[in-house]
Design an enzyme around this catalytic site. Structure first.
Site, PDB file in Angstrom:
ATOM      1  N   GLY A 289       1.086  -0.935  -0.080  1.00 60.98           N
ATOM      2  CA  GLY A 289       0.068   0.130  -0.207  1.00 60.98           C
ATOM      3  C   GLY A 289       0.514   1.394  -0.227  1.00 60.98           C
ATOM      4  O   GLY A 289       2.080   1.132   0.651  1.00 60.98           O
TER       5      GLY A 289
ATOM      6  N   CYS B  38      -7.810  -1.169   5.973  1.00 60.30           N
ATOM      7  CA  CYS B  38      -6.248  -1.445   6.626  1.00 60.30           C
ATOM      8  C   CYS B  38      -6.843  -1.380   8.223  1.00 60.30           C
ATOM      9  O   CYS B  38      -7.075  -0.357   8.686  1.00 60.30           O
ATOM     10  CB  CYS B  38      -5.023  -0.999   6.705  1.00 60.30           C
ATOM     11  SG  CYS B  38      -3.534  -1.690   7.430  1.00 60.30           S
TER      12      CYS B  38
ATOM     13  N   THR C 294      -7.351  -8.360   5.739  1.00 60.61           N
ATOM     14  CA  THR C 294      -7.600  -9.195   6.630  1.00 60.61           C
ATOM     15  C   THR C 294      -8.584  -9.355   8.363  1.00 60.61           C
ATOM     16  O   THR C 294      -9.587  -7.818   7.784  1.00 60.61           O
ATOM     17  CB  THR C 294      -5.994  -9.191   7.721  1.00 60.61           C
ATOM     18  OG1 THR C 294      -6.051  -7.415   7.690  1.00 60.61           O
ATOM     19  CG2 THR C 294      -4.668  -9.165   6.404  1.00 60.61           C
TER      20      THR C 294
ATOM     21  N   ASN D 120      -1.395  -0.793  -4.810  1.00 56.98           N
ATOM     22  CA  ASN D 120      -2.430  -0.378  -3.793  1.00 56.98           C
ATOM     23  C   ASN D 120      -2.601   1.441  -3.174  1.00 56.98           C
ATOM     24  O   ASN D 120      -0.986   1.256  -2.977  1.00 56.98           O
ATOM     25  CB  ASN D 120      -2.421  -1.795  -2.910  1.00 56.98           C
ATOM     26  CG  ASN D 120      -2.822  -1.535  -1.157  1.00 56.98           C
ATOM     27  OD1 ASN D 120      -3.343  -0.815  -0.423  1.00 56.98           O
ATOM     28  ND2 ASN D 120      -4.443  -2.505  -1.645  1.00 56.98           N
TER      29      ASN D 120
ATOM     30  N   ASN E  41      -0.399 -10.197  11.255  1.00 55.03           N
ATOM     31  CA  ASN E  41       0.142  -8.700  11.038  1.00 55.03           C
ATOM     32  C   ASN E  41      -0.554  -7.670  11.688  1.00 55.03           C
ATOM     33  O   ASN E  41      -1.583  -7.520  11.511  1.00 55.03           O
ATOM     34  CB  ASN E  41       1.019  -8.936  10.046  1.00 55.03           C
ATOM     35  CG  ASN E  41      -0.508  -7.929   9.033  1.00 55.03           C
ATOM     36  OD1 ASN E  41      -0.206  -6.744   9.039  1.00 55.03           O
ATOM     37  ND2 ASN E  41      -0.693  -8.608   8.018  1.00 55.03           N
ATOM     38  N   SER E  42       0.602  -6.762  11.909  1.00 53.62           N
ATOM     39  CA  SER E  42       0.303  -5.268  12.046  1.00 53.62           C
ATOM     40  C   SER E  42       1.252  -4.465  11.825  1.00 53.62           C
ATOM     41  O   SER E  42       2.186  -4.274  12.863  1.00 53.62           O
ATOM     42  CB  SER E  42      -0.259  -5.011  13.827  1.00 53.62           C
ATOM     43  OG  SER E  42      -0.401  -3.720  13.484  1.00 53.62           O
TER      44      SER E  42
END
Lengths: 334, 279
Positions: free
Chosen positions: A60, A146, A209, A113, A83-84
């Site tokens: 992104g 996100c 996600t 993206n 994930n972060s």
């Protein structure tokens, strides 16, 4: 009672055609790679011939570079990972000058993206990429989903009216077609897809996600520094398929790029049958950087075996079960 | 991303799974064709996955213990979770998938931080527990080049059972100081105890030394403090959670000082200059 099985007459491998359409776009293959799981592509050139994939979606991109979240950023869970990362990226300008030329040379469908931190920066980002791309970008994949940025964002992906307004503004600012990547963290995915379709998006990417967490019981801390992260991998495939099917059913013909836990050619075919026109491979790229080519081979073989010559022959072909005979206390055969 | 050897993904077969003391074990892996890990540098690592389905999703990162030849290499590990648990049970003949070699290795004793040659600094290798493999490999390489005296090993563990592969160090003539928390072998206490004494002696004698360390994070933090306080060049071989190992997942960020707040354990490291690590 089981559903009637369509009789499969195998066709020769060479009569399987993977080239397909995604709205106005022509794809060489319906198998692309997903944002955040393919960086800007270069690393994968060491593992495979990138020209054989249908396309790729970049990490992104935001107007300015971002450095990402503190540690720990990832944690593996059963059949998946959380994930972060925090949307770490090089920013629009560096992307256009340093990363895009490599992608443009590949001659695959380039999906960039992108995201902003508020309404204006989303629109600026779309405009900058559209103009700076100079025809080398095939799709702007707008990330309104996100889970890993704190500021703004959440209502873009969860409130249909807001998503509509934002999509419309970006569509108007961009010469490049816009595909909106939706979050599964909503109660009505169809309303979201409908909203962005009406705003002029050429399709949707489903799904991002799923918000998730894991806990270390010894330290009593989240396994992720930002407490929550996004779950990906095969664990989320059933949820993604369900959402793809819901949207495909409600908006027939509207292009859907399906993603979530694809590991095999059979997984891809499930997505087509549910209603996806193309797919992206995400998490599998981490442990098998050449996965896109294997999955392409598997898909071709499976299509040949099942007598499916073209991708569109499989799209949105989910069958139903025959109704059972009505219940009666006494068998009609008694 | 310049590497001495291109990374690749390939299949290997387990040749041997040897139990050591203290719960450690060594997996010897071999491919049918020559593989890229044969050219691995000490400090580089591989991602390993068995054919155990996708319940366990990603590969697991392990430092190379020894690149035996162009087809065979070893890793040393201990059971920490389900992935390593499965690896403990692996039998000869079972197959695994390897990605590697990954990352950048340790600086060589004849290199200076700026890339120049001939610093002549003695390298003090500081290993703790499962951090032994890259330093053991580094010592092995130097011994192979007739430079056993370019290094000294400081190796610590909780007890005697947790100190493994020390016979090889003796055999190679690598000067080695052992330390155990319970005093069951070598010096009693943390490995930083004999290391501190050695650093003090070097300072007094005006001897140029540098530190290469790998081990649990608290040990690395202590070694880092020692090195920084004395102005001794210190390289730390770090371990972070990683999904890919080649710079894509961005999971293995390491906080650093510099123009950007993070670097990546997999591609920028795993070996970092202690001065840049933001701990």
């Amino acid at each position: 009672m089981s559903a009637p099985t369509p009789t499969a007459t195998p066709v020769p491998l060479e009569s399987v055609e993977l080239a397909c359409d995604f709205g106005p776009l022509k794809l060489r293959s319906p198998i692309l790679t997903a944002s955040g799981c393919f960086a800007y592509g270069q690393q994968f050139a060491e593992f495979m011939d990138l020209r054989q994939i249908g396309g790729l979606s970049t990490k992104g991109i935001s107007p300015l570079p971002r450095h990402g979240n503190p540690l720990p950023r990832i944690y593996e869970t059963a059949s998946g990972m959380i994930n972060s990362i925090g949307l770490e990226n090089v920013g629009c300008e560096a992307f256009l000058t340093e990363k895009l030329p490599f992608l443009a040379d590949l001659d695959v469908s380039v999906w960039v993206n992108f995201f902003g931190t508020d309404f204006e920066t989303y629109v600026d980002c779309a405009k900058t990429l559209s103009e700076g791309g100079e025809g080398r970008i095939d799709v702007l994949e707008m990330n309104i989903s996100c889970p890993n940025i704190k500021k703004g964002g959440i209502e873009f992906g969860t409130v249909p009216e807001v998503a509509h307004r934002l999509t419309k503004a970006c569509v108007e600012a961009s010469e490049v077609p816009i595909v909106v990547k939706l979050t599964p963290n909503v109660s009505d995915i169809v309303a979201m897809a409908q909203a962005v379709k009406e705003a002029g998006a050429i399709g949707v990417s489903l799904i991002n996600t799923i918000t998730a967490m894991a806990i270390d019981v010894r330290s009593r801390r989240s396994r992720i520094a930002t407490t929550y992260g996004g779950l990906s991998g095969p664990a989320i495939k059933p949820v993604a398929l369900r959402m793809v099917h819901q949207v495909a059913k409600a908006l027939p013909g509207f292009p859907i790029c399906g993603m979530g836990g694809i590991l095999t050619g059979e997984d891809v075919l499930e997505y087509f049958i549910a209603g996806a026109h193309c797919v992206q491979l995400g998490t599998i790229n981490f442990s098998e950087p050449g996965a896109a080519l294997r999955v392409t081979r598997e898909l071709r073989e499976l299509m040949a075996e099942l007598g499916i010559e073209r991708v569109q022959d499989a799209v949105a072909t989910l069958g139903g079960y025959e109704a059972e005979p009505a219940h009666a206390e006494v068998s009609p055969w008694a | 991303m310049k590497r001495a050897v291109a990374m690749a993904q390939f299949q290997v077969e387990v040749v041997a799974n040897r139990a050591l003391t203290g719960g450690y074990f060594v997996l010897e892996l071999a491919s049918e064709q020559d593989n890229a890990v044969g050219g691995a540098q000490p400090g580089q690592f591989v991602m390993l996955r068995g054919e155990w389905g996708r319940d366990l999703l990603n590969g697991r990162a392990f430092s190379v213990l020894e690149a035996i030849d162009a087809r065979r290499f070893t890793v040393m590990l201990k059971v920490f979770g389900r992935g390593t648990g499965k690896m403990r049970e692996m039998q000869p003949g079972e197959r695994m998938t390897v990605t590697g070699p990954l990352g950048r290795g340790f600086p060589q004793p004849d290199a200076q931080p700026d890339g120049g040659a001939g610093s002549g600094r003695k390298q003090l290798l500081v290993a703790g527990g499962v951090g032994l493999p890259p330093l053991h490999f580094h010592a092995r390489r130097l011994v192979g080049r007739g430079k056993a005296d370019a290094v000294e090993m400081f190796y610590g563990g909780r007890s005697a059972a947790e100190l493994v592969l020390t016979e090889a160090l003796d055999e190679w003539g690598v000067q080695t100081v052992l330390a155990t928390d319970d005093g069951s072998r070598g010096v009693e206490g943390r490995v930083t105890v004999p290391l501190t004494a050695r650093l003090d002696a070097a300072a007094e004698a005006g001897e140029a030394v540098e530190i290469l360390a790998c081990g649990p994070t608290p040990m690395l933090a202590a070694v880092r403090e020692l090195g920084l306080a004395r102005g001794v060049p210190t390289s730390l071989c770090l371990e972070e959670m990683m999904a890919c190992g080649f710079g894509v997942c961005l999971g293995c960020a390491v906080p650093v000082y510099g123009p950007k707040p993070y670097k990546y354990c997999c591609t920028d490291g795993p070996v970092f200059d202690a001065k840049e690590v933001r701990w």
